[in-house]
Design an enzyme around this catalytic site. Structure first.
Site, PDB file in Angstrom:
ATOM      1  N   TYR A  22     117.912  69.258  96.839  1.00 47.34           N
ATOM      2  CA  TYR A  22     117.217  68.110  97.417  1.00 47.34           C
ATOM      3  C   TYR A  22     116.784  68.313  98.854  1.00 47.34           C
ATOM      4  O   TYR A  22     116.245  67.398  99.473  1.00 47.34           O
ATOM      5  CB  TYR A  22     118.094  66.850  97.316  1.00 47.34           C
ATOM      6  N   GLY A  23     116.966  69.464  99.393  1.00 46.30           N
ATOM      7  CA  GLY A  23     116.579  69.656 100.791  1.00 46.30           C
ATOM      8  C   GLY A  23     116.367  71.099 101.154  1.00 46.30           C
ATOM      9  O   GLY A  23     116.761  72.014 100.425  1.00 46.30           O
ATOM     10  N   ASP A 125     131.667  69.988  95.322  1.00 44.61           N
ATOM     11  CA  ASP A 125     130.771  71.120  95.062  1.00 44.61           C
ATOM     12  C   ASP A 125     131.158  72.330  95.911  1.00 44.61           C
ATOM     13  O   ASP A 125     130.303  72.985  96.497  1.00 44.61           O
ATOM     14  CB  ASP A 125     129.316  70.720  95.325  1.00 44.61           C
TER      15      ASP A 125
END
Length: 263
Positions: A22-23, A125
């Site tokens: 996402y980035g 994660d």
């Protein structure tokens, strides 16, 4: 609390360091890392904002530092030269046994710190690619807190990376901070073996969740070799990736950290 940084003060040419789900992460002048949101999806924005919130809460030598927020969705963070993943799998690096153990002690201390926060925070994660190295690969920093959650918030399934994901997450069960202990054990095995988990055991990534959860497959403990006391290290790893979360040791327990101290 991090400062709000006006975008006009971020000057110089940006260099892309990496790109996640996402980035994007850039480095700019003054050796800081810039992480920009690349998506307008609600879930991605939520993860991005979660990372900023968690980095603001976490102040520890082994957690990557957030310097500030630029614009709406840009994080200005501490710069790191390397990742644990690249460092341990580069055959040109001659890494001593004591250095491997010292790095993992730092990782354990960083995770233990997260678990000591109130409310307790899960990373969810942990993996070598999300662990950075600074100070000529001597200082370890845990990063990428987009999936981190407070223990009191709703748990969701399939968070994290399949190889390092605890069985209880794969099975969509309710899980606790012991999911991070499982991930840590896999990383510990990887650092002390110099191999990628399951690389020689599973051909298809999609099969990892089934094999680790249902078949209770784990990497070969006999591959553990880059440590001072192999039997102690094997025992520590085996405890950490136990199928049953309540059988795994706590990252906060002194003996658990002491086992990794070079001896």
């Amino acid at each position: 609390m991090a400062a709000i940084i006006n975008p006009k003060y971020i000057i110089g040419k940006k260099e892309l360091l990496g790109e996640g789900s996402y980035g994007k992460v850039y480095t700019v002048e003054l050796k800081v890392a810039i992480k920009e949101l690349k998506s307008s999806e609600a879930e991605k924005i939520k993860s991005f904002e979660a990372e900023a919130t968690n980095l603001l809460r976490a102040q520890h030598p082994n957690i990557i530092r957030l310097y500030g927020i630029s614009g709406k969705h840009t994080l200005v963070m501490e710069y790191a030269d390397n990742t644990l993943d690249k460092y341990i799998h580069n055959e040109e690096n001659k890494i001593t046994e004591l250095h491997r153990q010292n790095l993992m002690l730092q990782c354990a201390e960083g995770v233990a710190y997260l678990h000591s926060l109130t409310p307790l925070t899960l990373h969810r994660d942990l993996k070598p690619a999300n662990i950075l190295l600074t100070n000529d690969n001597c200082t370890l920093k845990i990063c990428d807190f987009g999936t981190a959650r407070e223990i009191r918030t709703e748990m969701t399934a399939e968070k994290g990376t399949a190889v390092y994901r605890a069985p209880e997450i794969n099975e969509t069960m309710k899980y606790t901070e012991k999911c991070d202990v499982y991930s840590f054990a896999l990383i510990l095995w990887e650092v002390m073996s110099g191999k990628k988990p399951f690389a020689d055991q599973i051909k298809e990534v999609i099969a990892i969740a089934y094999q680790t959860s249902v078949k209770n497959l784990r990497p070969n403990l006999d591959d553990v070799q880059f440590c001072v006391n192999k039997e102690i290290m094997k025992d520590l790893i085996e405890q950490g990736w136990d199928k049953k979360p309540y059988m795994r040791p706590s990252m906060k327990m002194p003996y658990y950290l002491a086992l990794i101290i070079p001896r």
